[in-house]
Scaffold this motif. Structure first.
Motif, PDB file in Angstrom:
ATOM      1  N   LYS A   1       0.818  -1.211   0.000  1.00 26.53           N
ATOM      2  CA  LYS A   1       0.000   0.000   0.000  1.00 26.53           C
ATOM      3  C   LYS A   1       0.854   1.263   0.000  1.00 26.53           C
ATOM      4  O   LYS A   1       0.572   2.220  -0.736  1.00 26.53           O
ATOM      5  N   ASP A   2       1.890   1.298   0.803  1.00 25.10           N
ATOM      6  CA  ASP A   2       2.729   2.490   0.916  1.00 25.10           C
ATOM      7  C   ASP A   2       3.590   2.713  -0.325  1.00 25.10           C
ATOM      8  O   ASP A   2       4.156   3.799  -0.493  1.00 25.10           O
ATOM      9  N   LYS A   3       3.699   1.698  -1.151  1.00 19.12           N
ATOM     10  CA  LYS A   3       4.529   1.809  -2.353  1.00 19.12           C
ATOM     11  C   LYS A   3       3.696   2.059  -3.615  1.00 19.12           C
ATOM     12  O   LYS A   3       4.251   2.096  -4.708  1.00 19.12           O
ATOM     13  N   THR A   4       2.380   2.199  -3.448  1.00 26.40           N
ATOM     14  CA  THR A   4       1.487   2.232  -4.610  1.00 26.40           C
ATOM     15  C   THR A   4       0.568   3.453  -4.609  1.00 26.40           C
ATOM     16  O   THR A   4       0.021   3.826  -3.569  1.00 26.40           O
ATOM     17  N   LYS A   5       0.413   4.043  -5.766  1.00 21.63           N
ATOM     18  CA  LYS A   5      -0.581   5.094  -5.983  1.00 21.63           C
ATOM     19  C   LYS A   5      -1.625   4.536  -6.942  1.00 21.63           C
ATOM     20  O   LYS A   5      -1.313   4.214  -8.089  1.00 21.63           O
ATOM     21  N   ILE A   6      -2.855   4.412  -6.473  1.00 20.20           N
ATOM     22  CA  ILE A   6      -3.934   3.873  -7.310  1.00 20.20           C
ATOM     23  C   ILE A   6      -4.815   5.008  -7.800  1.00 20.20           C
ATOM     24  O   ILE A   6      -5.269   5.843  -6.999  1.00 20.20           O
ATOM     25  N   THR A   7      -5.070   5.032  -9.103  1.00 18.25           N
ATOM     26  CA  THR A   7      -5.957   6.044  -9.677  1.00 18.25           C
ATOM     27  C   THR A   7      -7.056   5.353 -10.477  1.00 18.25           C
ATOM     28  O   THR A   7      -6.773   4.470 -11.302  1.00 18.25           O
ATOM     29  N   PHE A   8      -8.266   5.763 -10.219  1.00 20.29           N
ATOM     30  CA  PHE A   8      -9.421   5.248 -10.966  1.00 20.29           C
ATOM     31  C   PHE A   8      -9.835   6.313 -11.977  1.00 20.29           C
ATOM     32  O   PHE A   8     -10.113   7.449 -11.595  1.00 20.29           O
ATOM     33  N   ILE A   9      -9.859   5.943 -13.265  1.00 17.96           N
ATOM     34  CA  ILE A   9     -10.252   6.900 -14.297  1.00 17.96           C
ATOM     35  C   ILE A   9     -11.614   6.527 -14.884  1.00 17.96           C
ATOM     36  O   ILE A   9     -11.945   5.347 -15.024  1.00 17.96           O
ATOM     37  N   THR A  10     -12.399   7.554 -15.199  1.00 24.71           N
ATOM     38  CA  THR A  10     -13.731   7.322 -15.739  1.00 24.71           C
ATOM     39  C   THR A  10     -14.155   8.494 -16.629  1.00 24.71           C
ATOM     40  O   THR A  10     -13.834   9.652 -16.318  1.00 24.71           O
ATOM     41  N   PRO A  11     -14.866   8.221 -17.709  1.00 29.39           N
ATOM     42  CA  PRO A  11     -15.366   9.319 -18.556  1.00 29.39           C
ATOM     43  C   PRO A  11     -16.582  10.011 -17.948  1.00 29.39           C
ATOM     44  O   PRO A  11     -17.014  11.054 -18.426  1.00 29.39           O
ATOM     45  N   PHE A  12     -17.128   9.437 -16.887  1.00 29.76           N
ATOM     46  CA  PHE A  12     -18.339   9.968 -16.265  1.00 29.76           C
ATOM     47  C   PHE A  12     -18.009  11.043 -15.230  1.00 29.76           C
ATOM     48  O   PHE A  12     -16.864  11.166 -14.790  1.00 29.76           O
ATOM     49  N   PRO A  13     -19.008  11.826 -14.804  1.00 31.30           N
ATOM     50  CA  PRO A  13     -18.758  12.912 -13.848  1.00 31.30           C
ATOM     51  C   PRO A  13     -18.572  12.462 -12.402  1.00 31.30           C
ATOM     52  O   PRO A  13     -18.302  13.282 -11.534  1.00 31.30           O
ATOM     53  N   ARG A  14     -18.730  11.177 -12.148  1.00 26.44           N
ATOM     54  CA  ARG A  14     -18.549  10.650 -10.793  1.00 26.44           C
ATOM     55  C   ARG A  14     -17.966   9.238 -10.877  1.00 26.44           C
ATOM     56  O   ARG A  14     -17.946   8.634 -11.947  1.00 26.44           O
ATOM     57  N   ALA A  15     -17.495   8.726  -9.768  1.00 30.92           N
ATOM     58  CA  ALA A  15     -16.831   7.419  -9.764  1.00 30.92           C
ATOM     59  C   ALA A  15     -17.761   6.303 -10.220  1.00 30.92           C
ATOM     60  O   ALA A  15     -17.327   5.353 -10.875  1.00 30.92           O
ATOM     61  N   TYR A  16     -19.042   6.400  -9.835  1.00 33.38           N
ATOM     62  CA  TYR A  16     -20.032   5.460 -10.357  1.00 33.38           C
ATOM     63  C   TYR A  16     -21.195   6.285 -10.898  1.00 33.38           C
ATOM     64  O   TYR A  16     -21.666   7.208 -10.219  1.00 33.38           O
ATOM     65  N   PRO A  17     -21.676   5.986 -12.105  1.00 40.18           N
ATOM     66  CA  PRO A  17     -22.676   6.851 -12.754  1.00 40.18           C
ATOM     67  C   PRO A  17     -23.959   7.071 -11.958  1.00 40.18           C
ATOM     68  O   PRO A  17     -24.503   8.176 -11.968  1.00 40.18           O
ATOM     69  N   ALA A  18     -24.462   6.043 -11.268  1.00 32.52           N
ATOM     70  CA  ALA A  18     -25.716   6.167 -10.520  1.00 32.52           C
ATOM     71  C   ALA A  18     -25.456   6.847  -9.182  1.00 32.52           C
ATOM     72  O   ALA A  18     -24.786   6.292  -8.305  1.00 32.52           O
TER      73      ALA A  18
END
Length: 387
Positions: free
Chosen positions: A175-192
């Motif tokens: 965990k301390d060695k990793t940067k996680i990024t979530f990318i999405t074309p939507f305006p929020r992390a989950y559309p609903a």
């Protein structure tokens, strides 16, 4: 009295279930290019936990005595009621398209090369196993997980992937060695929005960065960067992207630019044809591309083939895993927003149970249960209860 000829083109979850619901009243033929059926949701667990694939021969899932043709369909001519496949053609009285969808890796420059290196959870077992090999060998760095294009199957799957990956690196002390990024074309992390509240809260608590409005334009595998139409660029050492999806494009004059069949969202018929239907991932309907949706649609089509004016209400019921043995379900319809159902261990157990019941569900042996279950979990009832 001679039975009417029903041809099901494609043998996905919906097609299999439809065959069980119609074979007594129709002369049913199923045609598919593959002889094996895979439990696709399990690819997430292959890719992030090293699970073994779950598959079975399609013939073992179809009713006994049904006509199965192992050929790839090239085109469906609705005007002349003809199905053209490798080495021949087939006439019908009714046709149902269930050809699903597949990753379109050529749509984004560099995506094919990224897939060749990392695989993903939306292709096949080999792709998922390739991703698992990258997960196992990961020792830290920039990890990018997410959605490359707005049209794809199984809406929760990219979010599930990032949650399962985070759980893995935490357990392996990376965990301390990793940067996680979530990318999405939507305006929020989950559309609903109702469920997004849980999703974004979990991502923030787990240190997962969120980049919204990120429409992938190109991928540079040499320099390990992903660029967006909006002008952003992100570096990766590990990448797992859901690819753009496309339909089979076999229905003459009724396929859109991405190959999906233009389908009435209520009646599920194609154009003005009352003898041609489409279901599941193959449709252009703006609702969840998932097995549960195909399950429900197969019941609607079965009714309509018998002259019953049944309508599809856009119902979704997608399992959504949050990692750490918690899950929720995306339950909605055309008229009801997604139910704000909190992730829980009970929901996780319910989701996991689908793995063990999958083949029985496809054979129609669980119809009585799901009739009750879908009634109890009706989105209008649940939304009213939660409010």
């Amino acid at each position: 009295m001679e039975k009417k000829k029903l041809v099901i083109v494609g043998c996905g979850d919906g097609g299999i279930m439809l065959s069980h619901r119609t074979f007594k009243d129709f002369d049913v033929t199923v045609i598919d290019k593959s002889t094996m059926h895979y439990f696709q949701p399990w690819q997430l667990h292959i890719a992030f936990a090293g699970a073994k694939e779950k598959k079975i021969e399609k013939k073992k899932l179809l009713p006994r005595g049904i006509n199965f043709i192992n050929k790839e369909v090239k085109s469906v001519d609705l005007a002349n009621r003809k199905i053209i496949f490798d080495g021949g053609e087939l006439s019908y009285d009714y046709v149902v398209i269930d050809t699903g969808s597949a990753g379109n890796y050529s749509k984004i420059p560099g995506h094919q090369e990224l897939f060749n290196e990392f695989g993903d959870t939306h292709s096949n077992t080999a792709g998922a196993e390739r991703l698992w090999s990258k997960v196992k060998s990961f020792s830290g760095g920039d990890a990018v997980i997410g959605i490359s294009y707005p049209i794809y199957k199984c809406p929760p799957s990219p979010n599930e992937a990032v949650f399962l990956f985070e759980e893995y690196i935490r357990k392996h002390k990376l965990k301390d060695k990793t940067k996680i990024t979530f990318i999405t074309p939507f305006p929020r992390a989950y559309p609903a929005e109702p469920l997004n509240e849980f999703v974004e809260k979990a991502m923030k608590e787990r240190g997962i960065n969120i980049m919204t409005f990120f429409d992938v334009e190109s991928i540079d595998t040499k320099n390990k960067t992903i660029s967006s139409i909006e002008g952003d660029t992100i570096h990766y050492d590990f990448a797992a992207l859901v690819p753009p999806h496309k339909g089979a494009g076999i229905v003459k004059d009724f396929s859109d630019d991405d190959g999906f069949v233009k389908t009435d969202k209520f009646k599920l018929n194609i154009g003005d044809y009352d003898d041609a239907f489409c279901m599941g991932d193959a449709t252009d309907i703006q609702t969840s591309k998932s097995a549960v949706t195909a399950h429900i649609e197969s019941g609607v089509i079965s009714d309509r083939l018998r002259g019953i004016d049944s309508r599809f209400d856009g119902r979704t019921h997608c399992p959504f895993e949050f990692g750490y043995h918690k899950a929720t379900f995306v339950i909605s319809s055309y008229t009801e927003p997604a139910v704000k159902l909190k992730p829980s261990t009970i929901n996780y157990i319910t989701k996991l149970g689908m793995k063990y019941l999958a083949w029985q569900v496809l054979r129609g042996n669980m119809d009585w249960f799901f009739k009750i279950y879908f009634s109890i979990t009706d989105p209008a009832k649940l939304n009213k209860k939660i409010k």
